[in-house]
Design a protein around this motif. Sequence first.
Motif, PDB file in Angstrom:
ATOM      1  N   ARG A 302       0.808  -1.023  -0.007  1.00 49.74           N
ATOM      2  CA  ARG A 302      -0.052   0.154  -0.005  1.00 49.74           C
ATOM      3  C   ARG A 302       0.769   1.075   0.056  1.00 49.74           C
ATOM      4  N   ASN A 303       0.513   2.103  -0.763  1.00 52.34           N
ATOM      5  CA  ASN A 303       1.298   3.478  -0.959  1.00 52.34           C
ATOM      6  C   ASN A 303       2.909   3.290  -1.317  1.00 52.34           C
ATOM      7  N   ILE A 304       2.857   2.214  -2.136  1.00 53.78           N
ATOM      8  CA  ILE A 304       4.234   1.778  -2.248  1.00 53.78           C
ATOM      9  C   ILE A 304       5.005   2.906  -3.187  1.00 53.78           C
ATOM     10  N   ALA A 305       4.411   3.745  -4.146  1.00 54.26           N
ATOM     11  CA  ALA A 305       4.734   4.480  -4.901  1.00 54.26           C
ATOM     12  C   ALA A 305       5.402   5.682  -4.125  1.00 54.26           C
ATOM     13  N   LEU A 306       4.974   5.857  -2.863  1.00 52.98           N
ATOM     14  CA  LEU A 306       5.336   6.964  -1.867  1.00 52.98           C
ATOM     15  C   LEU A 306       6.726   6.428  -1.117  1.00 52.98           C
ATOM     16  N   THR A 307       7.115   5.386  -0.952  1.00 53.11           N
ATOM     17  CA  THR A 307       7.888   4.983  -0.025  1.00 53.11           C
ATOM     18  C   THR A 307       9.404   4.468  -0.399  1.00 53.11           C
ATOM     19  N   ALA A 308       9.758   5.113  -1.429  1.00 51.04           N
ATOM     20  CA  ALA A 308      11.042   4.726  -2.077  1.00 51.04           C
ATOM     21  C   ALA A 308      12.090   5.319  -0.935  1.00 51.04           C
ATOM     22  N   PRO A 309      13.339   4.919  -0.826  1.00 41.07           N
ATOM     23  CA  PRO A 309      13.948   3.754  -1.418  1.00 41.07           C
ATOM     24  C   PRO A 309      13.543   2.408  -0.785  1.00 41.07           C
ATOM     25  N   TYR A 310      13.709   1.576  -1.663  1.00 43.43           N
ATOM     26  CA  TYR A 310      12.905   0.060  -1.243  1.00 43.43           C
ATOM     27  C   TYR A 310      14.080  -0.977  -0.876  1.00 43.43           C
ATOM     28  N   MET A 311      13.504  -2.147  -0.084  1.00 44.81           N
ATOM     29  CA  MET A 311      14.187  -3.178   0.565  1.00 44.81           C
ATOM     30  C   MET A 311      14.731  -2.822   1.948  1.00 44.81           C
ATOM     31  N   HIS A 312      15.161  -3.731   2.656  1.00 41.34           N
ATOM     32  CA  HIS A 312      15.344  -3.504   4.068  1.00 41.34           C
ATOM     33  C   HIS A 312      16.482  -2.650   4.268  1.00 41.34           C
ATOM     34  N   ASP A 313      17.379  -2.459   3.139  1.00 44.11           N
ATOM     35  CA  ASP A 313      18.502  -1.585   3.056  1.00 44.11           C
ATOM     36  C   ASP A 313      18.404  -0.529   2.263  1.00 44.11           C
ATOM     37  N   GLY A 314      17.126  -0.485   1.631  1.00 40.04           N
ATOM     38  CA  GLY A 314      17.074   0.917   0.676  1.00 40.04           C
ATOM     39  C   GLY A 314      17.970   0.943  -0.441  1.00 40.04           C
ATOM     40  N   ARG A 315      18.291  -0.477  -1.104  1.00 40.78           N
ATOM     41  CA  ARG A 315      19.065  -0.248  -2.174  1.00 40.78           C
ATOM     42  C   ARG A 315      18.670   0.215  -3.508  1.00 40.78           C
ATOM     43  N   PHE A 316      17.325   0.048  -3.515  1.00 45.06           N
ATOM     44  CA  PHE A 316      16.634   0.308  -4.907  1.00 45.06           C
ATOM     45  C   PHE A 316      15.894   1.673  -4.852  1.00 45.06           C
ATOM     46  N   GLN A 317      16.193   2.607  -5.657  1.00 45.91           N
ATOM     47  CA  GLN A 317      15.339   3.843  -5.718  1.00 45.91           C
ATOM     48  C   GLN A 317      14.189   3.940  -6.415  1.00 45.91           C
ATOM     49  N   THR A 318      13.873   3.049  -7.379  1.00 48.41           N
ATOM     50  CA  THR A 318      12.671   3.042  -7.962  1.00 48.41           C
ATOM     51  C   THR A 318      12.058   1.732  -8.129  1.00 48.41           C
ATOM     52  N   LEU A 319      10.641   1.940  -8.316  1.00 44.51           N
ATOM     53  CA  LEU A 319       9.814   0.655  -8.527  1.00 44.51           C
ATOM     54  C   LEU A 319      10.357  -0.048  -9.907  1.00 44.51           C
ATOM     55  N   GLU A 320      11.010   0.579 -10.872  1.00 48.58           N
ATOM     56  CA  GLU A 320      11.427  -0.084 -11.946  1.00 48.58           C
ATOM     57  C   GLU A 320      12.525  -0.965 -11.480  1.00 48.58           C
ATOM     58  N   GLU A 321      13.328  -0.359 -10.628  1.00 48.40           N
ATOM     59  CA  GLU A 321      14.511  -1.256 -10.204  1.00 48.40           C
ATOM     60  C   GLU A 321      14.054  -2.547  -9.502  1.00 48.40           C
ATOM     61  N   VAL A 322      13.211  -2.435  -8.671  1.00 51.47           N
ATOM     62  CA  VAL A 322      12.452  -3.615  -8.066  1.00 51.47           C
ATOM     63  C   VAL A 322      12.133  -4.634  -8.796  1.00 51.47           C
ATOM     64  N   VAL A 323      11.171  -4.148  -9.955  1.00 47.03           N
ATOM     65  CA  VAL A 323      10.760  -5.133 -10.793  1.00 47.03           C
ATOM     66  C   VAL A 323      11.886  -5.765 -11.485  1.00 47.03           C
ATOM     67  N   ASP A 324      13.154  -5.086 -11.876  1.00 45.47           N
ATOM     68  CA  ASP A 324      14.153  -5.719 -12.457  1.00 45.47           C
ATOM     69  C   ASP A 324      14.731  -6.518 -11.550  1.00 45.47           C
ATOM     70  N   HIS A 325      14.785  -6.321 -10.468  1.00 42.45           N
ATOM     71  CA  HIS A 325      15.517  -7.313  -9.457  1.00 42.45           C
ATOM     72  C   HIS A 325      14.698  -8.946  -9.519  1.00 42.45           C
ATOM     73  N   TYR A 326      13.407  -8.606  -9.461  1.00 46.38           N
ATOM     74  CA  TYR A 326      12.722  -9.966  -9.406  1.00 46.38           C
ATOM     75  C   TYR A 326      12.528 -10.577 -10.656  1.00 46.38           C
ATOM     76  N   ASN A 327      12.890  -9.771 -11.788  1.00 46.57           N
ATOM     77  CA  ASN A 327      12.703 -10.408 -12.984  1.00 46.57           C
ATOM     78  C   ASN A 327      13.858 -11.008 -13.507  1.00 46.57           C
ATOM     79  N   GLU A 328      14.941 -10.374 -13.056  1.00 43.48           N
ATOM     80  CA  GLU A 328      16.446 -10.774 -13.753  1.00 43.48           C
ATOM     81  C   GLU A 328      17.622 -11.080 -13.028  1.00 43.48           C
ATOM     82  N   HIS A 329      17.606 -10.417 -11.450  1.00 42.17           N
ATOM     83  CA  HIS A 329      18.667 -10.478 -10.832  1.00 42.17           C
ATOM     84  C   HIS A 329      18.698 -11.148  -9.404  1.00 42.17           C
TER      85      HIS A 329
END
Length: 382
Positions: A302-329
Amino acid sequence: MLLVATTRRYLWLLPALLLLTAVSCDKKDPEPPVDPPVTPATPYNLTLPTQLPQGVVIPTNNPLTVEGVDLGRKLFYEVRLSRDNTMSCGSCHQQSKAFTDGRVRAIGVDGIAHQRNTMSLVNLLWEPKLNWDGSANSFETQARTPIENPIELHQSLADGVRKLQQTTLYPPLFASAFNSATITEENVLKALAQFERTLISSNTRYEKSLLPGGARLTADERAGRVLFFNHPGEGGNILARGGSCDHCHNGNNFLFTSTNFTAPGGLTQYFNNGLPVSTDLGRFNVTGVAADRGKFRVPTLRNIALTAPYMHDGRFQTLEEVVDHYNEHIDTNSADPILLLSNTPGGTKLDLTATEKRQLVAFLKTLTDSTFIQDARFSNPF
């Protein structure tokens, strides 16, 4: 004559002696706060959105009251709970950012970075455990940790209580909420817990789209919704495509619920999401169980577009980076098996197309509740 002379010699001291006696008689120890007559606090009418689970549990020893919630809101934004009177809970949990802070990792009063990203505070009524590692079992215990942590507010709760007691503002508020003007650590935590339980968000574009005559999602958003809830090979169709996001982010709160993957020890809500295991061992630090190394609590989307950066250590700045992680990395050596699905038969990666990734991000952005971040009930009262 000698007696008279002696008496006259000391007569001039009499007024001073009388004054001293009067002052010493008037000097008293400070009076403790006087409690008003016991008056029950006003029950708080907590209305749960119909689309969210209704079976919430409020502790019987800390029922929600109008006075308690109001007090908790003030304490949430009260800088006296920090060592140098510069920060509050609201410093790291900002309403405009869905109660996160926009930083990679939280920064405390001494300018030291925490090892973890600030979690959003939303719909916590439905969260059985708190913190990234699930180390807190209740609101009434959780708030003590950030207050006393040397790299957060860095002050003993006892010192905070003493500061509050010295104000003219707080003793009457505690008297109204808890029938005692004497402030205690327990009641500070109870008031904060009451306020945090009211932080409910449910008015997203996605939810509106489910209502008759409600907001209509765009073509990309609708396609992203299908990908979010579908799994590769859905229904035995090897050509069916999906993002499998609801494996972990399921239910109306888009976080892990008991509908999936229960374990003998109870609700399983901690996963290794394919990030390399670092010095922060997550859930392992709480349980000591080897299988919990690198596992963290599933956060709500919920409200994920407002809560960047992402992951427990804040390593991803954008939702696109998050999706890239789950898709490819994803690190296939550490990730939980439920993440090792592929849209390519026999594949080792999720393998969404560029278009599908864009559509998935478009859907995630429909989970923003703009009314929640502007609700005056949750704002800074100071």
